[in-house]
Design a protein around this motif. Structure first.
Motif, PDB file in Angstrom:
ATOM      1  N   ASN A   1      -7.733  -4.773 -46.122  1.00  0.00           N
ATOM      2  CA  ASN A   1      -8.481  -4.039 -45.109  1.00  0.00           C
ATOM      3  C   ASN A   1      -8.803  -4.924 -43.912  1.00  0.00           C
ATOM      4  OD1 ASN A   1      -9.741  -1.667 -44.162  1.00  0.00           O
ATOM      5  ND2 ASN A   1     -11.735  -2.532 -44.672  1.00  0.00           N
ATOM      6  N   LYS A   2      -8.713  -4.374 -42.732  1.00  0.00           N
ATOM      7  CA  LYS A   2      -8.992  -5.095 -41.490  1.00  0.00           C
ATOM      8  C   LYS A   2      -9.748  -4.176 -40.555  1.00  0.00           C
ATOM      9  CE  LYS A   2      -4.558  -7.465 -42.071  1.00  0.00           C
ATOM     10  NZ  LYS A   2      -4.221  -6.691 -43.316  1.00  0.00           N
ATOM     11  N   GLN A   3     -10.565  -4.770 -39.702  1.00  0.00           N
ATOM     12  CA  GLN A   3     -11.249  -3.993 -38.668  1.00  0.00           C
ATOM     13  C   GLN A   3     -10.232  -3.693 -37.566  1.00  0.00           C
ATOM     14  OE1 GLN A   3     -14.533  -2.691 -38.327  1.00  0.00           O
ATOM     15  NE2 GLN A   3     -13.387  -1.660 -36.706  1.00  0.00           N
ATOM     16  N   ILE A   4      -9.987  -2.422 -37.294  1.00  0.00           N
ATOM     17  CA  ILE A   4      -9.018  -2.031 -36.271  1.00  0.00           C
ATOM     18  C   ILE A   4      -9.733  -1.877 -34.929  1.00  0.00           C
ATOM     19  CG2 ILE A   4      -7.318  -0.329 -35.564  1.00  0.00           C
ATOM     20  CD1 ILE A   4      -6.560  -1.975 -38.041  1.00  0.00           C
ATOM     21  N   LEU A   5      -9.141  -2.473 -33.900  1.00  0.00           N
ATOM     22  CA  LEU A   5      -9.682  -2.427 -32.548  1.00  0.00           C
ATOM     23  C   LEU A   5      -8.698  -1.715 -31.622  1.00  0.00           C
ATOM     24  CD1 LEU A   5     -10.802  -6.174 -32.276  1.00  0.00           C
ATOM     25  CD2 LEU A   5     -12.099  -4.248 -33.233  1.00  0.00           C
TER      26      LEU A   5
ATOM     27  N   VAL B   1      -7.750  -6.526 -36.068  1.00  0.00           N
ATOM     28  CA  VAL B   1      -6.450  -6.363 -35.423  1.00  0.00           C
ATOM     29  C   VAL B   1      -6.589  -5.414 -34.236  1.00  0.00           C
ATOM     30  CG1 VAL B   1      -4.125  -5.413 -35.657  1.00  0.00           C
ATOM     31  CG2 VAL B   1      -5.081  -6.830 -37.473  1.00  0.00           C
ATOM     32  N   LEU B   2      -6.153  -5.869 -33.064  1.00  0.00           N
ATOM     33  CA  LEU B   2      -6.131  -5.034 -31.863  1.00  0.00           C
ATOM     34  C   LEU B   2      -4.787  -4.320 -31.771  1.00  0.00           C
ATOM     35  CD1 LEU B   2      -7.357  -4.274 -28.983  1.00  0.00           C
ATOM     36  CD2 LEU B   2      -5.909  -6.140 -28.134  1.00  0.00           C
ATOM     37  N   ILE B   3      -4.830  -3.006 -31.541  1.00  0.00           N
ATOM     38  CA  ILE B   3      -3.613  -2.228 -31.278  1.00  0.00           C
ATOM     39  C   ILE B   3      -3.727  -1.707 -29.852  1.00  0.00           C
ATOM     40  CG2 ILE B   3      -2.165  -0.292 -31.961  1.00  0.00           C
ATOM     41  CD1 ILE B   3      -3.282  -0.558 -34.765  1.00  0.00           C
ATOM     42  N   ALA B   4      -3.010  -2.348 -28.949  1.00  0.00           N
ATOM     43  CA  ALA B   4      -3.116  -2.018 -27.521  1.00  0.00           C
ATOM     44  C   ALA B   4      -2.090  -0.961 -27.150  1.00  0.00           C
ATOM     45  CB  ALA B   4      -2.935  -3.270 -26.674  1.00  0.00           C
TER      46      ALA B   4
END
Length: 409
Positions: free
Chosen positions: A283-287, A262-265
């Motif tokens: 759980n997710k890979q945070i970007l 998940v991208l948090i811009a």
């Protein structure tokens, strides 16, 4: 050579700063001007001020063509390149503008060049007026301005005078037709971190972006990057800039379906608020984006550990910041590096640029690009600086580079 800029409100006298010394150019050589004030910025950057006109009996008019070549306005300089720096020196963005101006001074000193003279003009008094004055003073290159709306005001004036603009904006919409932007374009950061995540096996992507210009551009770049990397786009959720809207969007994204990354811009602070909600369904890979590069609070939050983001390298910037604090007594703004690198670029081109002639704009499109505090970069045919970015991971004690930026194209 650095000068404090002359603004459209200048009177008939002008001053010239030469590495801390000052000469006063007046319309009459027969009268000594009174009331000269010297202001020193951080003990290094000499700033020029208006000198009040002398009072008393009328002076004899000067000859029409002074024998020594000294007259109103800036002095003639045939040995150095005239370069204008357009940044806010007053108003709400004055601190950022001053940091950029100080960094240009450092670059001139560090490069030991004697071929470039930089004059600073205050865009807070009107960017268009500052550009007109810069052109009238004979500057052949404009560094700045900072804000995209100021770039739009400056561009037609500079274009008519055949003076290229090397702006510090990150708004790609103002680039082109003589305008080059050096700012950190968010789309490049998004593309880099998505490509890295895909290379590590992440397949299904989602994004959380604010309803802002930055968010819109990040979302567009995200969609393109996921497709280009061969990933699957699951969902993109947007929100207004409020805590309630952010939480609601994070919850919708968490329930949108299975996803790996998940991208948090957005800023680090908003990422910290959103991540626990995003991870509530697994759980997710945070970007993240380059906005996280200067946010030390991320490393202090356990939920953020292991997150990835892409940005310019900070290795050389750390050295610049240390030298800046030593000279000016305070930390610089991160954008100060743009001022430093713009001068390095100018000095490089100045080696084969004859003073008094138009700036060789085509040199900005060199395939091998340029190097500086923020690493290597080159301009594409739209005038946008394409940067070599690194990928970092958020850890308990700070950020760790996990995929270095390329060192050559």
């Amino acid at each position: 050579m650095v000068e404090s800029g002359m603004t459209p409100k200048m009177a008939e006298t002008a001053q010239d700063c030469h590495g801390g010394s000052r000469q006063v150019y007046a319309s009459s050589r027969r009268k000594i001007l009174r009331g000269i004030a010297m202001v020193t910025l951080g003990g290094l950057l000499a700033a020029c001020q208006m000198v009040p006109k002398a009072t008393g009996p009328a002076a004899t008019p000067p000859p029409e063509k002074p024998a020594d070549g000294v007259g109103p306005g800036l002095p003639t300089d045939t040995d150095r390149h005239r370069v204008a720096l357009l940044v806010p020196q007053t108003g709400p963005n004055a601190d950022v503008g001053m940091a950029i101006a100080n960094a240009t001074t450092m670059a001139l000193l560090d490069s030991k060049t004697e071929r470039v003279r930089i004059t600073t003009y205050d865009t807070a008094l009107g960017a268009a007026a500052a550009a007109r004055q810069a052109v009238a003073d004979g500057n052949k290159l404009i560094l700045g301005p900072l804000l995209s709306e100021d770039v739009s005001a400056v561009a037609p004036i500079a274009r008519e005078a055949k003076v290229p603009v090397l702006s510090f904006s990150n708004d790609s919409s103002v680039a082109g037709n003589g305008v080059f932007i050096m700012g950190f374009v968010p789309g490049q950061s998004v593309e880099r971190v998505v490509a890295y995540a895909r290379s590590k096996g992440q397949q299904r992507f989602g994004a959380l972006v604010p309803k802002t210009v930055y968010g819109d551009r990040s979302a567009a770049a995200f969609r393109s990057a996921v497709t280009a990397a061969g990933g699957t786009l699951v969902a993109v959720e947007t929100y207004d800039r409020s805590a309630t809207a952010l939480t609601g969007a994070a919850r919708r994204l968490a329930n949108a379906g299975a996803m790996d990354a998940v991208l948090i811009a957005d800023s680090g602070g908003n990422a910290i608020r959103a991540v626990p909600v995003v991870k509530s369904t697994g759980n997710k890979q945070i970007l993240g984006t380059e906005l996280w590069n200067t946010d030390a609070a991320l490393a202090g939050n356990p939920a953020m550990r292991g997150s990835w983001f892409a940005s310019v390298s900070d290795g050389l910037y750390g050295q610049l910041a240390t030298k800046y604090r030593t000279r000016f007594g305070k930390a610089p703004y991160r954008l100060a590096s743009l001022g430093y690198d713009s001068v390095l670029l100018t000095v490089r081109i100045a080696r084969d640029w004859k003073p008094g002639t138009n700036f060789p704009t085509t040199r900005l499109l060199a395939e091998d690009g340029f190097g500086g505090i923020d690493g290597i970069f080159r301009f594409n045919n739209r005038g946008i600086a394409m940067r070599a970015l690194e990928v970092s991971e958020v850890g308990a004690g700070g950020f760790r580079v996990i995929d270095p930026a390329p060192t050559k194209w």
